[in-house]
Design an enzyme around this catalytic site. Structure first.
Site, short mmCIF file in Angstrom:
data_model
loop_
_atom_site.label_atom_id
_atom_site.label_comp_id
_atom_site.label_asym_id
_atom_site.label_seq_id
_atom_site.Cartn_x
_atom_site.Cartn_y
_atom_site.Cartn_z
N GLN B 123 9.08 9.20 -6.06
CA GLN B 123 8.98 9.62 -4.66
C GLN B 123 10.24 9.17 -3.95
OE1 GLN B 123 5.61 7.56 -3.11
NE2 GLN B 123 6.10 7.90 -0.96
N GLY B 124 11.05 10.10 -3.48
CA GLY B 124 12.32 9.75 -2.82
C GLY B 124 12.20 9.87 -1.32
N SER B 126 12.28 6.60 1.19
CA SER B 126 13.12 5.60 1.88
C SER B 126 14.59 5.74 1.50
CB SER B 126 12.67 4.18 1.51
OG SER B 126 11.35 3.96 1.93
N SER B 158 9.97 4.26 -6.79
CA SER B 158 9.11 3.60 -7.79
C SER B 158 9.31 4.24 -9.16
CB SER B 158 7.63 3.74 -7.42
OG SER B 158 7.40 3.18 -6.18
N GLU B 241 -2.83 8.26 1.38
CA GLU B 241 -2.79 7.26 0.32
C GLU B 241 -3.37 5.93 0.81
OE1 GLU B 241 1.19 6.82 -1.16
OE2 GLU B 241 1.86 5.66 0.54
N GLU B 372 4.34 -4.12 11.08
CA GLU B 372 4.71 -3.78 12.46
C GLU B 372 4.52 -2.30 12.74
OE1 GLU B 372 6.34 -5.72 10.39
OE2 GLU B 372 6.29 -7.65 11.45
#
Lengths: 322, 388
Positions: B123-124, B126, B158, B241, B372
């Site tokens: 999963q790309g 960030s 990941s 998720e 946050e």
């Protein structure tokens, strides 16, 4: 113990919310708590709605409900901060009505689980139920000495049984069974009350943060305040989930030690929520003119009531012993 | 929802538990390069035995069934202390997105090999300069004849080094507000210009990579949804998720707690840990937190059945994080003088594992939306507090 439908608890909650909004409004809360020991309007409506026979069997004209319904009812009682001997009357008397005539539904009942225990509203109770070594009975001629308290919604008293007569209504193994059920379900009721108090404190804080303007904007627009209130919502959810776990334990074979530990945990979390509410309200929250302190003091008392021993520590010891 | 082709998973729990007790691999190497092929094997085994298809449409290689079947399976895997299958990003993130928003052709092409573990996904999302502020991502996808040319750098991918495919968020339109110009593209990592570099974490593992795209061509048919839908898809993915993660993680933490109590007994018996009030109170409190979380997860399952879980999933993420960090901190602290060592002062104490688990737990308030970010979502979208 409950044959009730799963949505019965929701029905109880709706009905309790509607009745209490009418009879124990949180508008003018402090005036109400100062004017009367017991929130009389709510009490009489509760009697009419059958709350005091919620746990009684059908033979005693009861609803035969279980811990889930009890929790839903007390969550609303906590949320509205209705004053009165709710726990003892709904739980102890509710279970004993299967065995004895305790008078009209509106009767105020106190329950003394062991000699020397503090009993809420004992000084104004119509009937005092006493757990003896081998029985549960009704006491006549007991002396109740009111204790001064910070809690605006409770009227604790020390009970002196010297010179009182106790007429047993349940004896032997059955008395033991009823006493255990009372202790467990009283814990469910108090946990429900804690959850309601925490929910009310969160709601008040969200409302106040949206209204109170400082630095030309509502304080709820500041991230420092938002994050504090967000954590209150997380902790409030922890109280509600602990309540659900306590209900599950009461309905199953969960041990007393486990239930007591969860109560101590829930009370600590509820305390965190109401103290955060104080911080969000700032100076006005610390003032006796604002109702918040009534919620805080009620939570602190409910936490203290659990203070028999140290349940979390004891449970940890058991787990380590294997 | 697809018709249920087989008996519902909820009615086969005993059978599943027996199977897991028998088949769960117990001797996996710790080293990731050696471990990964075994995890692929494990996924194939789960799929071939008919377990992994639950909750996936029957026409695309699944068994049909309802939305909670996948959660039930992941809970049972956690309860059996079985490893998570190799293709977890595909199974938990990209697959559900394709099921909801992909075309039939995409589902037909990608779902069957994803389920069987024949193709691993990453999963790309960030980027080095776009973490919490994901919408400011800089990876570009420039429109050309028949597709897009993707250029940019992703991070925290990941198991990127093992992935054949990567779901990439890229900016397809730089001229609209930042949330509106993003698209989700499926990039073949065997394409020219795609490269991964292992990223070692503080635990010592390299579960992630930095992923570099230098003018990588992606055909039009590999865009998920419409161009410009990427941000909404990403929000949907992250929200979906969170619920299942809480339910599964809760069980994993409970399994961890049992191991911690067992280890505490071992250390007390060996005389290196005092069975005192402080220890007992912490053990009791962790137990209470886990029961609380278990009750929360039971309520969450109801929402997953009805598919009505909204931003309040962020409350669950905060709760599970709080409990996870408390429990694994306990697991670390009881190691006493062995804290932070990868050597055992007492046989079986497993200082290495408990130190890693503790360090890993500290990531729980960072990944999947930092604490946050969750607080901001709770304050503004759950409680309705005003935006700053």
């Amino acid at each position: 113990m409950s044959a009730a439908a799963p949505d019965y608890a929701q029905e109880i909650q709706r009905s309790a919310r509607e009745i209490l909004a009418r009879t124990a409004s949180t508008e003018g809360l402090l005036e109400r708590l100062r004017a009367e020991d017991v929130s009389r309007g709510a009490w009489d409506a509760a009697a009419q709605a059958g709350w005091f026979r919620l746990l009684s069997g059908e033979a005693a004209g009861g609803l035969g409900a279980g811990p889930a319904e009890l929790a839903a009812l007390f969550r609303e009682i906590g949320r509205h901060l209705a004053a009165g001997p709710w726990v003892d009357t709904v739980v102890a008397a509710g279970l004993l009505r299967d065995h004895a005539d305790l008078g009209p539904d509106t009767a105020l009942i106190g329950y003394l689980p062991e000699p020397g225990a503090v009993v809420e509203f004992a000084a104004v109770a119509d009937v005092l139920v006493v757990r003896g070594p081998d029985s549960i009975g009704l006491a006549r001629g007991a002396l109740a000495m009111p204790l001064k308290s910070f809690d605006l919604a409770g009227r604790p008293a020390q009970v002196d049984l010297t010179g009182a007569t106790v007429e047993a209504v349940v004896e032997g193994a059955e008395a033991e069974r009823v006493a255990v059920a009372i202790a467990r379900l009283a814990r469910v009721a108090r946990s429900g009350e804690l959850a309601g108090l925490a929910a009310a404190a969160l709601d008040m804080s969200v409302r106040y943060a949206g209204e109170r303007v400082q630095f030309d904007r509502p304080i709820g627009a500041f991230q420092a305040v938002q994050h504090r209130i967000a954590e209150m919502a997380v902790t409030r959810t922890a109280v509600d989930s602990a309540l659900a776990a306590i209900v599950t334990l009461a309905a199953s074979e969960g041990t007393d030690a486990e239930q007591a530990a969860l109560y101590e945990y829930a009370a600590g979390e509820a305390r965190t929520v109401v103290l955060s509410a104080l911080q969000v309200h700032g100076g006005i929250g610390f003032s006796a003119e604002h109702p918040l302190h009534a919620y805080i003091k009620r939570v602190l008392r409910l936490q203290a009531v659990a203070g028999e021993g140290e349940p979390l520590l004891d449970l940890g010891g058991r787990l380590l012993a294997g | 929802m697809a018709a249920t082709a087989v008996k519902p998973l909820a009615d086969r729990l005993d059978e599943l538990r027996d199977w897991l007790a028998r088949e769960t691999p117990r001797d996996l190497p710790y080293d990731l390069d050696a471990r990964f092929p075994r995890l692929v094997e494990w996924q194939r085994k789960l799929y071939d035995a008919g377990w992994l298809g639950y909750g996936w449409p029957a026409e695309f290689g699944g068994n049909g069934g309802g939305p909670t079947d996948k959660v039930i399976l992941s809970v049972e895997l956690a309860r059996a202390a079985a490893p998570v299958p190799a293709g977890t990003i595909g199974l938990e993130v990209i697959g559900p997105t394709l099921t909801r928003f992909g075309t039939d052709a995409q589902r037909r092409r990608f779902l069957p090999p994803m389920l069987r573990g024949d193709e691993i996904w990453s999963q790309g999302f960030s980027e080095p300069e776009a973490g919490s502020d994901l919408a400011s991502l800089r990876t570009r996808a420039e429109k050309v004849e028949g597709g897009y040319i993707v250029s940019g750098r992703k991070t925290w991918t990941s198991w990127g080094q093992f992935a054949r495919w990567c779901g990439v968020l890229a900016r397809t339109d730089p001229d609209v507000p930042k949330h509106k110009g993003i698209s989700l593209l499926m990039v073949d990592m065997e394409s020219e210009g795609a490269q991964t570099f292992p990223l070692v974490q503080m635990t010592g593992d390299a579960e992630f990579t930095e992923t570099l795209f230098e003018r990588v061509f992606v055909p039009d048919e590999n865009v998920v949804g419409q161009p410009g839908d990427g941000w909404n898809l990403a929000l949907d993915i992250l929200a979906h998720e969170r619920g299942p993660l809480v339910v599964r993680r809760q069980v994993e933490i409970a399994v961890g707690f049992e191991g911690i109590v067992e280890n505490a007994r071992r250390l007390v018996a060996a005389g290196v840990l005092a069975d005192d009030a402080r220890l007992r109170e912490r053990v009791g409190r962790a137990w209470a937190q886990l029961r609380m979380l278990e009750a929360y997860a039971a309520g969450l399952m109801g929402h997953l059945v009805h598919g009505d879980l909204g931003p309040e999933a962020s409350i669950g993420k905060r709760l599970v994080t709080e409990v996870e960090q408390a429990v694994f901190e306990l697991g670390f602290d009881i190691l006493g003088a062995s804290r932070g060592l990868a050597e055992d002062a007492v046989p079986g104490m497993n200082a290495d594992k408990w130190t890693r688990d503790y360090l890993y737990s500290r990531a729980a308030s960072i990944y999947g939306g930092a604490a946050e970010i969750q607080r901001g979502i709770i304050a503004q979208r759950v409680l309705g507090l005003p935006r700053a």
